[in-house]
Design a protein around this motif. Structure first.
Motif, PDB file in Angstrom:
ATOM      1  N   ARG A 517       7.897  -1.039 -31.062  1.00 20.93           N
ATOM      2  CA  ARG A 517       6.513  -1.476 -31.237  1.00 20.93           C
ATOM      3  C   ARG A 517       6.346  -2.155 -32.604  1.00 20.93           C
ATOM      4  O   ARG A 517       5.700  -3.201 -32.718  1.00 20.93           O
ATOM      5  N   ASN A 518       6.948  -1.568 -33.641  1.00 23.28           N
ATOM      6  CA  ASN A 518       6.874  -2.165 -34.972  1.00 23.28           C
ATOM      7  C   ASN A 518       7.628  -3.486 -35.037  1.00 23.28           C
ATOM      8  O   ASN A 518       7.210  -4.418 -35.735  1.00 23.28           O
ATOM      9  N   ALA A 519       8.748  -3.565 -34.291  1.00 21.64           N
ATOM     10  CA  ALA A 519       9.518  -4.813 -34.287  1.00 21.64           C
ATOM     11  C   ALA A 519       8.725  -5.924 -33.607  1.00 21.64           C
ATOM     12  O   ALA A 519       8.725  -7.072 -34.062  1.00 21.64           O
ATOM     13  N   ARG A 520       8.058  -5.589 -32.494  1.00 23.96           N
ATOM     14  CA  ARG A 520       7.248  -6.605 -31.810  1.00 23.96           C
ATOM     15  C   ARG A 520       6.072  -7.071 -32.665  1.00 23.96           C
ATOM     16  O   ARG A 520       5.658  -8.219 -32.593  1.00 23.96           O
ATOM     17  N   ALA A 521       5.574  -6.137 -33.500  1.00 22.16           N
ATOM     18  CA  ALA A 521       4.463  -6.490 -34.384  1.00 22.16           C
ATOM     19  C   ALA A 521       4.951  -7.141 -35.683  1.00 22.16           C
ATOM     20  O   ALA A 521       4.133  -7.410 -36.569  1.00 22.16           O
ATOM     21  N   ARG A 522       6.283  -7.341 -35.800  1.00 20.02           N
ATOM     22  CA  ARG A 522       6.891  -7.959 -36.978  1.00 20.02           C
ATOM     23  C   ARG A 522       6.672  -7.138 -38.246  1.00 20.02           C
ATOM     24  O   ARG A 522       6.645  -7.678 -39.352  1.00 20.02           O
ATOM     25  N   LYS A 523       6.535  -5.796 -38.085  1.00 22.06           N
ATOM     26  CA  LYS A 523       6.415  -4.933 -39.254  1.00 22.06           C
ATOM     27  C   LYS A 523       7.779  -4.589 -39.841  1.00 22.06           C
ATOM     28  O   LYS A 523       7.881  -4.184 -40.994  1.00 22.06           O
ATOM     29  N   ILE A 524       8.827  -4.695 -39.038  1.00 15.16           N
ATOM     30  CA  ILE A 524      10.202  -4.526 -39.519  1.00 15.16           C
ATOM     31  C   ILE A 524      11.030  -5.674 -38.963  1.00 15.16           C
ATOM     32  O   ILE A 524      10.694  -6.280 -37.942  1.00 15.16           O
ATOM     33  N   SER A 525      12.149  -5.962 -39.633  1.00 15.97           N
ATOM     34  CA  SER A 525      13.008  -7.065 -39.203  1.00 15.97           C
ATOM     35  C   SER A 525      13.804  -6.685 -37.972  1.00 15.97           C
ATOM     36  O   SER A 525      13.989  -5.495 -37.663  1.00 15.97           O
ATOM     37  N   ASP A 526      14.315  -7.698 -37.272  1.00  8.90           N
ATOM     38  CA  ASP A 526      15.154  -7.451 -36.102  1.00  8.90           C
ATOM     39  C   ASP A 526      16.408  -6.677 -36.479  1.00  8.90           C
ATOM     40  O   ASP A 526      16.867  -5.805 -35.733  1.00  8.90           O
TER      41      ASP A 526
END
Length: 547
Positions: A517-526
């Protein structure tokens, strides 16, 4: 470009066949779906695949047999070595003689030497097909070990018998002493070469890793090359490449126990080999289906040689040969079991008499597969004088029919035979496993104590090392206490462990969902997301799937 396209079509067919098998309301083994899909592909598109036997053997058999030898439980292999050798050697010779004579009687136009060659080709069972059946049928663990061990070893004996039958067909001569000596050379030489190649490769790999570090990709590639090196060297020295690949796999399982590979290497290597096994198994059976129309057409042209004009006689031949194979296998298994019970009685031991259903299941589980297909394709095209090899197309069709019928019969019959069958209790390895876990936890505590003293010695923050070590050691002590309990306390501890496992899995999945969820929201890098998810995946693999 055409070759690449064909390879991609075959890979896609393997994927689609797996989906069809899962969607099917009928519980049939995956190879049957793959054969059917291959036949469907051949009916709508002419891929133009020409199976070259030597290339087929080289591409598919070494890695698959190597992996079977690597992963087969060795304690079962050595515990039942007598029964396995009886099936892998004695039953093959018995089958070659009995079925060969039967085929010659059934189809008089097929020369006796060719009939023996066909009988030798269909005598080996196939570990790939046996594993496919086991996925859908409740085969007892010990019986499965016997079937796997038999199928690993009977390939060489069957193919050697075929080689001498073909030589007799070409030359009209046969020498039993020469055949025996050649068999010993093929078997002993193949086993020695497979063992030596694996041992040498692992020694060299470990030395390089100790002195220059380990690269996971290189280590995985080495494991993939070992079966091909063993097979090619054995064939070059006129030994059994098949037995070399099996011996290489068995040696690999012992070499792996040195524990010198990195954990990440073992995880990645296991995933790579699972993919290789799934892909190669699937392509073999898709290719069989793709070749079926061509095989049937070729055999229909020569059916008149048998004295009949109706192609329906081909079905009669196939069914009759399967019945003969099953009858001889049943007779051999029954006789072997009676002999084992007789020897035990003479020693004063009382063994539980196996149910007739288990005896029949052992006979029915003798499934044919890739070895039979590859072997029959090695029949020569012409005699020494240039004339066509007699009944070659007919032999190929009969062998293909035996594969399909044995798969269908086992997939339908085994669940009925083994369902609700009361089996003799198999020895439990739970105490052995608990002891190993306790010993490992004790070794971990000693190592942590030594490490925390070494790391914290002379430091102002030594208390931090002591606290961290105490927390970790407490986890290991809880594990030891849980394994030390007996009776009802142990059952209660295991129930608590199961509850804890399910709760841990629920927590891990929630962690992973939040990271995505955080990755989709761009809160953490891939890159960070992949690293964290991999850590969670490894933990989830450790605890196993939820039940």
């Amino acid at each position: 470009m055409e070759t690449v396209s064909i390879a991609l079509v075959l890979l896609l067919a393997v994927v689609v066949s797996g989906t069809l098998a899962r969607m099917s309301p009928i519980a049939l083994p995956l190879p049957l779906f793959q054969i059917a899909l291959g036949a469907a592909i051949a009916s709508v598109a002419n891929l133009g695949v020409e199976l070259q036997p030597d290339l087929f053997f080289l591409l598919f058999l070494p890695p698959l047999l190597f992996l079977d030898g690597w992963r087969i439980p060795k304690e079962g292999l050595f515990r039942d070595k007598g029964m396995i050798l009886e099936l892998a050697l004695g039953l093959v010779v018995f089958t070659v003689v009995g079925v060969g004579l039967f085929i010659n009687w059934l189809i008089p136009s097929m020369p006796l030497a060719v009939a023996f060659a066909l009988a030798a080709i269909v005598s080996p069972t196939d570990p790939i097909a046996v594993s496919a059946i086991a996925a859908r049928a409740p085969i007892p663990k010990r019986l499965m070990h016997i079937l796997e061990g038999e199928s690993l070893l009977n390939d060489a004996s069957g193919l050697v018998c075929m080689r001498f039958a073909v030589a007799a067909a070409l030359t009209g001569a046969f020498s039993l002493p020469e055949a025996f000596v050649t068999f010993l050379w093929l078997a002993i030489g193949g086993i020695a070469i497979g063992t030596a190649v694996t041992w040498g490769a692992m020694k060299a790999k470990n030395w390089l890793s100790r002195h220059f570090g380990e690269d996971s990709g290189s280590q995985i590639l080495v494991s993939l090359l070992i079966p091909f090196a063993s097979y090619l060297l054995a064939e070059h020295l006129h030994c059994s490449g098949i037995l070399a690949a099996v011996a290489a796999g068995i040696t690999m399982s012992y070499a792996e126990q040195s524990g010198q590979a990195l954990a990440v290497t073992r995880v990645r290597r296991s995933a790579v080999w699972d993919t290789v096994q799934f892909t190669a198994n699937g392509i073999i059976f898709v290719l069989l289906g793709e070749q079926l129309p061509q095989i049937v057409a070729g055999a229909a042209r020569v059916v008149e040689e048998t004295g009949h004009h109706d192609p329906a006689w081909l079905v009669i031949y196939i069914v009759a040969i399967n019945l003969a194979l099953a009858a001889l296998r049943l007779l051999w298994v029954w006789t072997s079991l009676r002999f084992i019970l007789f020897k035990a009685a003479r020693r004063g031991k009382t063994l539980a008499k196996p149910s007739w259903r288990l005896v029949v299941a052992t006979s029915l589980a003798g499934v044919r597969g890739a070895i039979t297909l590859a072997g029959v394709l090695t029949l020569p095209l012409a005699m020494n004088d240039g004339s066509p090899f007699p009944a070659r197309d007919l032999a190929i069709l009969l062998a293909a029919g035996v594969i399909i019928v044995s798969l269908v019969a086992a997939s339908i019959g085994l669940p009925h035979l083994l369902g609700n069958l009361e089996l003799p209790p198999e020895p439990s390895n739970q105490e052995e496993e608990d002891g190993a876990r306790t010993a490992a936890a004790q070794a971990a505590i000693r190592a942590i104590e030594e490490a925390q003293h070494r790391m914290g010695e002379g430091r102002a923050d030594a208390d931090l090392y002591i606290d961290a070590g105490a927390r970790i050691m407490e986890l290991y002590r809880q594990r030891i206490d849980g394994r030390a309990k007996t009776g009802d306390e142990r059952d209660l501890a295991r129930k608590i462990d199961e509850i804890e496992r399910k709760l841990r899995l629920a927590g891990l999945r929630a962690e992973r969902d939040e990271i995505y969820r955080n990755a989709r929201a761009r809160k953490i890098s891939d890159e960070a997301a992949r690293k964290l998810v991999r850590e969670i995946d490894l933990l989830e693999a450790r605890f196993g799937p939820a039940t």
